[in-house]
Design a protein around this motif. Structure first.
Motif, short mmCIF file in Angstrom:
data_model
loop_
_atom_site.label_atom_id
_atom_site.label_comp_id
_atom_site.label_asym_id
_atom_site.label_seq_id
_atom_site.Cartn_x
_atom_site.Cartn_y
_atom_site.Cartn_z
N THR A 176 -7.53 2.53 5.51
CA THR A 176 -6.35 2.81 4.69
C THR A 176 -5.63 1.51 4.32
O THR A 176 -5.21 1.34 3.17
N PHE A 177 -5.51 0.62 5.27
CA PHE A 177 -4.83 -0.65 4.99
C PHE A 177 -5.61 -1.47 3.97
O PHE A 177 -5.03 -2.11 3.10
N ILE A 178 -6.94 -1.43 4.08
CA ILE A 178 -7.76 -2.14 3.09
C ILE A 178 -7.49 -1.56 1.70
O ILE A 178 -7.25 -2.28 0.74
N ALA A 179 -7.49 -0.22 1.62
CA ALA A 179 -7.26 0.43 0.33
C ALA A 179 -5.89 0.07 -0.23
O ALA A 179 -5.72 -0.08 -1.43
N LEU A 180 -4.89 -0.07 0.66
CA LEU A 180 -3.54 -0.37 0.20
C LEU A 180 -3.39 -1.83 -0.21
O LEU A 180 -2.60 -2.17 -1.08
N VAL A 181 -4.17 -2.69 0.43
CA VAL A 181 -3.97 -4.12 0.22
C VAL A 181 -4.79 -4.65 -0.96
O VAL A 181 -4.37 -5.58 -1.65
N LEU A 182 -5.94 -4.04 -1.23
CA LEU A 182 -6.83 -4.56 -2.26
C LEU A 182 -6.19 -4.76 -3.64
O LEU A 182 -6.31 -5.83 -4.24
N PRO A 183 -5.50 -3.73 -4.17
CA PRO A 183 -4.97 -3.89 -5.53
C PRO A 183 -3.96 -5.03 -5.64
O PRO A 183 -3.76 -5.57 -6.73
N GLY A 184 -3.35 -5.41 -4.53
CA GLY A 184 -2.34 -6.47 -4.58
C GLY A 184 -2.93 -7.87 -4.58
O GLY A 184 -2.22 -8.84 -4.83
N ILE A 185 -4.22 -7.98 -4.29
CA ILE A 185 -4.82 -9.31 -4.20
C ILE A 185 -5.40 -9.70 -5.55
O ILE A 185 -6.56 -9.47 -5.84
N LYS A 186 -4.52 -10.27 -6.37
CA LYS A 186 -4.93 -10.58 -7.74
C LYS A 186 -4.86 -12.07 -8.03
O LYS A 186 -5.44 -12.53 -8.99
N THR A 187 -4.12 -12.80 -7.21
CA THR A 187 -3.95 -14.22 -7.48
C THR A 187 -4.55 -15.03 -6.33
O THR A 187 -4.82 -14.49 -5.25
N LEU A 188 -4.73 -16.32 -6.58
CA LEU A 188 -5.22 -17.20 -5.52
C LEU A 188 -4.25 -17.20 -4.36
O LEU A 188 -4.67 -17.17 -3.19
N ALA A 189 -2.95 -17.17 -4.66
CA ALA A 189 -1.95 -17.21 -3.60
C ALA A 189 -2.06 -15.97 -2.70
O ALA A 189 -2.04 -16.09 -1.47
N SER A 190 -2.20 -14.79 -3.30
CA SER A 190 -2.27 -13.59 -2.45
C SER A 190 -3.60 -13.53 -1.72
O SER A 190 -3.67 -13.05 -0.58
N PHE A 191 -4.67 -14.04 -2.35
CA PHE A 191 -5.96 -14.08 -1.67
C PHE A 191 -5.89 -15.00 -0.46
O PHE A 191 -6.34 -14.65 0.64
N ALA A 192 -5.30 -16.18 -0.66
CA ALA A 192 -5.18 -17.14 0.45
C ALA A 192 -4.33 -16.55 1.58
O ALA A 192 -4.67 -16.69 2.76
N ALA A 193 -3.25 -15.85 1.20
CA ALA A 193 -2.39 -15.23 2.22
C ALA A 193 -3.20 -14.23 3.04
O ALA A 193 -3.10 -14.19 4.27
N ALA A 194 -4.02 -13.43 2.34
CA ALA A 194 -4.82 -12.42 3.05
C ALA A 194 -5.81 -13.08 4.01
O ALA A 194 -5.96 -12.65 5.16
N VAL A 195 -6.47 -14.15 3.54
CA VAL A 195 -7.45 -14.84 4.40
C VAL A 195 -6.75 -15.43 5.62
O VAL A 195 -7.22 -15.25 6.76
N VAL A 196 -5.63 -16.10 5.40
CA VAL A 196 -4.91 -16.72 6.53
C VAL A 196 -4.43 -15.63 7.50
O VAL A 196 -4.55 -15.77 8.73
N ALA A 197 -3.91 -14.53 6.95
CA ALA A 197 -3.44 -13.43 7.82
C ALA A 197 -4.58 -12.93 8.70
O ALA A 197 -4.43 -12.74 9.90
#
Lengths: 234, 104
Positions: A176-197
């Motif tokens: 569920t969290f993956i499904a909720l988080v995926l659409p928000g990862i559209k920029t390099l910044a949000s992608f990097a935040a996800a990887v670091v998290a």
């Protein structure tokens, strides 16, 4: 009038149904808590009261053990505070939207503001209008009822049930969290935040660091924000 | 005594949840803080779900028979294939998880 009520009711049921996978995913933990509390010598009312008013999975499981081991009141409350400290982050993130709402909404949704409800708060319009508030109410209340029902089952049938935490129901949380988080990862910044998290959270968890979630999230937020700033200026 | 402790615990959890929702709290969030907080949702969600996927029995589990890994991979794939339809994403992920979990 009638139509407006129908629309609100629909918002409530939508919230409850979006929460459903998470409500079921915590079933093993609710049952575990209920049966643990009874095994540690709490009576059924106390055990149910934990879920009824404390309403926090990890806090309940940790503090019930501490109380059973006669830890000092300070230790019990401080442990609860450390585990609960992530809620400060949720409150801050939702402050702009909720602090302007009437007291009853703030009290109600504040009480219901679990990890799971925060997970469903990512939409840009979340909490902005009445329907969004009722949506959150449906999600929050349904999760509250589910958690209390699972606790109740754990209290009265926990010892006769196998340990369900090994079943893998927690994967529903991850999915569920993956499904909720995926659409928000559209920029390099949000992608990097996800990887670091992800990397820091797994690392801190392996170190069995109590504040792993909060620290991983804050580090990730800083990385995302910095990249946004750097790219914005370039 | 237990009841009193439980009541105090409720004050702790509610207090941490409610504090920043209170409008009278003298705290104004600047635009930088707001931008920083805009990353809180995804950061928290990822920080919560990655240990579920990768950490089992206090150990890092990246083996190919880790059903959580397969489930997560399929969920991500399904998400991109269905324009982030949450039901497809969760459903396909759980299906993959169950298949791998009960095969081995």
């Amino acid at each position: 009038m009638q139509r407006a009520q129908k629309a609100l009711l629909k918002a409530v049921t939508k919230g409850a149904s979006d929460m459903l996978p998470l409500s079921f995913a915590v079933l093993p933990w609710g049952i575990l808590f209920g049966s643990l509390a009874v095994q540690r010598g709490f009576d059924w009312l106390e055990a149910q009261l934990f879920s009824g008013i404390v309403f926090g999975g990890a806090v309940q499981i940790v503090t019930v053990e501490l109380m059973a081991n006669n830890a000092s009141l300070f230790t019990v409350l401080f442990s609860a505070f450390v585990i609960s400290s992530r809620h400060f982050l949720y409150g801050l993130a939702l402050r702009e939207r909720l602090s302007i709402k009437p007291l009853r909404w703030r009290l109600g949704l504040g009480f219901l503001l679990t990890d799971e409800l925060f997970a469903l708060s990512g939409d840009r319009r979340a909490y902005r209008n009445r329907f969004r508030l009722y949506y959150a109410l449906g999600a929050g209340v349904s999760f509250y009822l589910a958690w209390n029902l699972w606790t109740f089952i754990g209290i009265f049938a926990g010892t006769s049930l196998p340990n369900l935490t090994e079943l893998g129901l927690d994967f529903a949380i991850a999915a569920t969290f993956i499904a909720l988080v995926l659409p928000g990862i559209k920029t390099l910044a949000s992608f990097a935040a996800a990887v670091v998290a992800g990397v820091t959270s797994v690392t801190f968890t392996l170190w069995e660091f109590d504040l792993s979630l909060v620290c991983a999230a804050i580090l990730a937020m800083c990385v995302g924000f910095s990249i946004q700033k750097i790219r914005g200026q370039a | 005594m237990n009841i009193l402790t439980i009541f105090l615990l409720a004050c702790v959890t509610f207090g941490t949840r409610y504090l920043f929702l209170e409008g009278r709290l003298p705290l104004r969030l600047g635009s930088n803080v707001k931008q920083l907080l805009s990353y809180s949702g995804p950061s928290v969600l990822v920080a919560m779900c990655t240990p579920i996927i990768f950490v089992h029995d206090h150990r890092l589990d990246t083996s190919l028979d880790n059903p959580y890994l397969w489930g997560a991979a399929v969920a991500i794939l399904a998400g991109y294939k269905t324009a982030f339809n949450i039901y497809w994403c969760v459903g396909a992920g759980i299906l993959a998880f169950v298949v791998v979990n009960y095969q081995g």
